[in-house]
Design an enzyme around this catalytic site. Structure first.
Site, PDB file in Angstrom:
ATOM      1  N   ASP A   1      12.059-113.777  30.347  1.00 21.51           N
ATOM      2  CA  ASP A   1      11.446-115.086  30.110  1.00 21.51           C
ATOM      3  C   ASP A   1       9.984-114.976  29.698  1.00 21.51           C
ATOM      4  OD1 ASP A   1      11.461-117.800  29.934  1.00 21.51           O
ATOM      5  OD2 ASP A   1      11.162-118.147  32.075  1.00 21.51           O
TER       6      ASP A   1
ATOM      7  N   HIS B   1      10.132-113.655  20.643  1.00 22.60           N
ATOM      8  CA  HIS B   1      11.449-113.022  20.819  1.00 22.60           C
ATOM      9  C   HIS B   1      11.439-111.644  20.166  1.00 22.60           C
ATOM     10  CE1 HIS B   1      12.755-116.725  22.475  1.00 22.60           C
ATOM     11  NE2 HIS B   1      12.837-117.383  21.339  1.00 22.60           N
TER      12      HIS B   1
ATOM     13  N   LEU C   1      24.214 -95.349  32.020  1.00 23.93           N
ATOM     14  CA  LEU C   1      23.692 -96.680  32.336  1.00 23.93           C
ATOM     15  C   LEU C   1      24.652 -97.712  31.763  1.00 23.93           C
ATOM     16  CD1 LEU C   1      21.362 -98.685  33.183  1.00 23.93           C
ATOM     17  CD2 LEU C   1      20.456 -98.374  30.879  1.00 23.93           C
TER      18      LEU C   1
HETATM   19  C1  IPE Z   1      13.006-115.859  26.140  1.00 20.66           C
HETATM   20  O1  IPE Z   1      11.881-116.548  26.564  1.00 20.66           O
HETATM   21  C2  IPE Z   1      14.259-116.218  26.845  1.00 20.66           C
HETATM   22  C3  IPE Z   1      15.383-116.638  25.961  1.00 20.66           C
HETATM   23  C4  IPE Z   1      16.161-117.630  26.290  1.00 20.66           C
HETATM   24  C5  IPE Z   1      15.687-115.936  24.723  1.00 20.66           C
HETATM   25  P1  IPE Z   1      11.696-118.109  26.343  1.00 20.66           P
HETATM   26  O2  IPE Z   1      12.113-118.458  24.962  1.00 20.66           O
HETATM   27  O3  IPE Z   1      12.372-118.838  27.434  1.00 20.66           O
HETATM   28  O4  IPE Z   1      10.139-118.291  26.460  1.00 20.66           O
HETATM   29  P2  IPE Z   1       9.350-119.505  27.136  1.00 20.66           P
HETATM   30  O5  IPE Z   1       9.906-119.678  28.515  1.00 20.66           O
HETATM   31  O6  IPE Z   1       9.556-120.714  26.285  1.00 20.66           O
HETATM   32  O7  IPE Z   1       7.942-119.034  27.150  1.00 20.66           O
HETATM   33 MG    MG Z   2      11.856-119.691  29.210  1.00 17.04          MG
END
Ligand code: IPE
Ligand code: MG
Length: 223
Positions: free
Chosen positions: A2, A19, A114
Site C-alpha cells: 500500500d 505502481h 519460495l
Molecule cells: C497500491 O497502493 C495498492 C494497490 C491496490 C495496487 P495504492 O494504490 O493503494 O496507493 P494509495 O493507498 O492510494 O497511496
Molecule cells: Mg491504498
C-alpha cells in the site's frame, strides 16, 4: 503493498508511477525472502474492492500485472520460486491475464524454495463465501463441518497461516486480506510507503517479529 498512489502524488507524479516504482520493492522483498529463508510470501496485488478505482487505473493495474508476469517469470523460475494465485476468477478478470497466471503457475510448479502467492481480485470475505458454497454443494452433514473443513476449501488449501503480516504506508487496517488465515498472525504496520519498502525494511520487520512472543491463546512458555 500500500501507498503507491500517495507516494507518487507527493512527488507530483501520476498514481501509476507509484505502481511502477512498487515493482522494485516487490522484487526486493522476494530477494529478501529468498535470502532470509522465508518459504511463503503472499502479496496483495488487487482486491475485490479495487474495481471501484478510476477505469484508467484499473486498466493500468491489469496490464502491469500481466506485463510483470511475462517479463519476470523466467527469472523467478530460475531462482526456485513457485508462483501461485489466490482470488476470484470472475468475468471481471480478463481472459488474457488468467492465461498468464496459469502459464506462470505451470512453469514454476516444481519449485519449492519460495512459494510466492499473488492475491488478485482477492477478498477475504469472498474467499470464505466461496469456501462455504463449495462445502454446502458437497452435501456434507453440517455437524461434520470443522475449522479444518473450511481451511481445506480456501483458495489455496496448502498455504500455511501467515506468521507475519506487514502493511505499509501508515494505514492500520486489514482491508479484507486473508481474514480466515491471519487469526493468530503477528501484525506490523509501518509508515513506509510501498515504493520505499526494500530489503532493509523487510529484515527490520522480521527482526521485530522475532522479538514477539506468540502464545496462540495459551500462557507464557516460561511460566
Ligand atoms: C497500491 O497502493 C495498492 C494497490 C491496490 C495496487 P495504492 O494504490 O493503494 O496507493 P494509495 O493507498 O492510494 O497511496
Ligand atoms: Mg491504498
Amino acid at each position: 503493498m500500500d501507498g503507491n498512489g500517495r507516494w507518487a502524488q507527493a512527488r507530483n507524479l501520476p498514481r501509476t508511477e507509484g505502481h511502477k516504482a512498487g515493482e522494485h520493492s516487490l522484487f526486493e522483498v522476494v530477494d529478501g525472502c529468498l535470502e532470509a529463508g522465508v518459504e511463503w510470501l503472499t502479496v496483495y496485488a488487487f482486491s475485490t474492492e479495487n474495481w471501484r478505482r478510476p477505469k484508467d487505473e484499473v486498466r493500468f493495474l491489469i496490464n502491469f500485472n500481466e506485463e510483470i508476469l511475462l517479463r519476470r517469470r523466467d527469472e523467478l523460475n530460475e531462482r526456485g520460486v513457485r508462483i501461485r494465485f489466490i482470488g476470484r476468477r470472475d468475468w471481471r478478470v480478463p481472459k488474457r491475464l488468467i492465461k498468464r497466471m496459469d502459464e506462470a503457475s505451470e512453469l514454476t510448479r516444481h519449485n519449492r524454495k519460495l512459494t510466492f502467492t499473488i492475491a488478485f481480485n482477492y477478498g477475504g470475505r469472498a474467499e470464505i463465501v466461496d469456501a462455504v458454497r463449495e462445502i454446502a454443494a458437497s452435501g456434507v452433514n453440517p455437524k461434520k463441518i470443522t475449522e479444518k473443513t473450511i481451511a481445506k476449501h480456501l483458495y489455496d488449501a496448502e498455504m500455511p497461516d501467515p506468521d507475519l503480516v506487514i502493511r505499509t504506508s501508515g494505514e492500520f487496517r486489514i482491508s479484507n486480506f486473508l481474514l480466515w488465515q491471519l487469526a493468530y498472525s503477528e501484525l506490523i504496520f509501518t509508515d513506509t510507503p510501498w515504493p520505499e519498502f526494500q530489503r532493509e525494511q523487510l529484515f527490520a520487520a522480521i527482526g521485530d517479529y522475532q522479538e514477539r512472543e506468540r502464545r496462540f491463546g495459551g500462557v507464557d512458555s516460561g511460566s
